[in-house]
Design an enzyme around this catalytic site. Structure first.
Site, PDB file in Angstrom:
ATOM      1  N   ALA A  63       0.704  -1.102  -0.131  1.00 41.80           N
ATOM      2  CA  ALA A  63       0.116   0.151  -0.077  1.00 41.80           C
ATOM      3  C   ALA A  63       0.726   1.188  -0.149  1.00 41.80           C
ATOM      4  O   ALA A  63       0.254   2.327  -0.651  1.00 41.80           O
ATOM      5  CB  ALA A  63      -0.966  -0.165   1.164  1.00 41.80           C
TER       6      ALA A  63
ATOM      7  N   CYS B 248       3.185   1.325  12.243  1.00 43.19           N
ATOM      8  CA  CYS B 248       4.054   1.946  11.441  1.00 43.19           C
ATOM      9  C   CYS B 248       4.870   3.042  12.318  1.00 43.19           C
ATOM     10  O   CYS B 248       5.870   3.566  11.976  1.00 43.19           O
ATOM     11  CB  CYS B 248       3.624   2.482  10.147  1.00 43.19           C
ATOM     12  SG  CYS B 248       2.884   1.242   9.178  1.00 43.19           S
TER      13      CYS B 248
END
Ligand code: PLP
Length: 378
Positions: A70, A324
């Site tokens: 992504a 993340c």
């Protein structure tokens, strides 16, 4: 026994995925660009996967480009579209709660001189489509808005915003990062009025390192990677046939069970809300009507990392926020109106249909234990 409640970070590859990957690695290992039979077989494998993902997205297979995930899809969408459509129109409108990789792409575009307008949710944590519409003008080339927020599970009104934008400014390109919604909540790119749409393999029980970008027919993009004719010239580099095959197989297997999995996961989330609400000091931060797959909570008086490690020692795996960010806060929780001290104590629980009632009970017991043992130790 381990309890894995970090499925928004990544999921366990399913059997359909690993079987397809193994076949692509051990038998069908040709290069899809080779002209001999093994090359053609590999090309067919990639084509099949493209069709499987297209079927899950209810779009045409020719509208999909495979990427490394992504992050790349989002960069290709935003930077690729800005390079084509942003030569004269220099404004980009984005939600203020995007994933770090979208924020990263927007930061690069700002360095190139684009003006990025970031729209925040209203005080109640809900986006008002009127705020987007007010920001989009004749100088706007691109609007980007994620479908499901990865930190809170909030579902954003993408269809409403994009259809209104298209009505008033048909030339504006619309992009949504649908990573946390794909094969979880029902949507199609067409219903969302999205020209560009991002999905990722490892969030849907495929492997890490593969994703796809949907691009509506007629939308032009400047490739990020050049020097090969793969993926219609949009993404040079030999296709990772095993990763792509696994992604396609996982998508085919999951698309048959979207509503059944949603029911299972919704029941788990409801049980988590009930059991955690009974633990003193736990606040539920996700909106009630958010994705059933994500639950953001705050444990009063304890830092996220402390609880995360305490739970991990007991074999319970959760996230402190978005995976993340590695403990670094993104500011997204604050955008949703969550105060700093609650953000410092936030845990993100994210489910899959393989989780069980026993997992939820273990989580609630673990957090109760953390409260009892850690609060008085501070
Ligand atoms: N967008 C969203 C909403 C995500 O949750 C993630 C992963 O955490 C990404 C993008 C990045 O995905 P990938 O790991 O496939 O690059």
């Amino acid at each position: 026994m381990s309890v894995y409640l970090d499925n928004a970070a990544t999921t366990k590859p399913c059997k359909a995925c690993t079987d397809a990957m193994l076949a692509a690695m051990t038998e069908n290992y040709g290069n899809p660009s080779s002209l001999h039979t093994m090359g053609l077989d590999a090309e067919r494998t990639v084509d099949t996967a493209r069709k499987q993902i297209a079927a899950a997205l209810h779009c045409d297979a020719s509208a999909l480009t495979f990427t490394s995930g992504a992050t790349e899809s989002n960069h290709l969408a935003l930077r690729g579209a800005a390079a084509v459509y942003g030569k004269r129109k220099r404004r980009i409108v984005a939600s203020a709660v995007e994933h770090a990789c979208v924020r990263g792409a927007l930061a690069l575009l700002e360095e190139e001189g684009f003006e990025v307008i970031r729209i925040s949710p209203r005080e109640n944590g809900v986006f008002d489509p009127a705020d987007f519409l007010a920001a989009v003008d004749d100088n706007t080339c691109l609007v980007t808005m994620m479908l499901v927020n990865n930190e809170t599970g909030a579902i954003l009104p993408v269809g409403e915003v994009f259809s209104a934008v298209k009505r008033d400014h048909p030339q504006v390109i619309t992009h949504t990062d649908a990573v946390q919604g794909f094969l979880k909540i029902p949507f199609t790119p067409e219903k969302l009025c999205a020209d560009l749409l991002t999905v990722s393999g490892h969030k849907v029980h495929a492997c890490k390192g593969v994703g796809a970008l949907y691009h509506k027919k007629g939308i032009r993009l400047k490739p990020l990677l050049t020097g090969g004719e793969q993926e219609g010239g949009l993404r040079a580099g030999t296709e990772s046939v095993p990763l792509i095959a696994g992604f396609g197989a996982a998508a085919a297997s999951l698309s048959a069970t979207v509503s059944a999995r949603t029911e299972t996961v919704r029941a788990l989330r409801t049980a988590a809300i009930e059991q955690l609400s009974a633990v003193g000091g736990v606040t539920i931060q996700s909106p009630e009507d958010g994705s059933p797959y994500i639950l953001s909570i705050s444990v009063k008086g304890l830092r996220s990392e402390t609880v995360l490690h305490f739970l991990a020692e007991r074999g319970i795996f959760v996230s402190s926020g978005s995976a993340c960010s590695k403990g670094k806060q993104s500011g997204v929780l604050q955008e949703f109106g969550i105060r700093q001290n609650a953000a410092d104590s936030t845990l993100r629980l994210s489910f899959c249909a393989e989780n069980t009632a026993a997992d939820i009970a273990a989580l609630a017991a673990g957090i109760r234990d953390a409260q009892a043992r850690l609060v008085h130790k501070r």
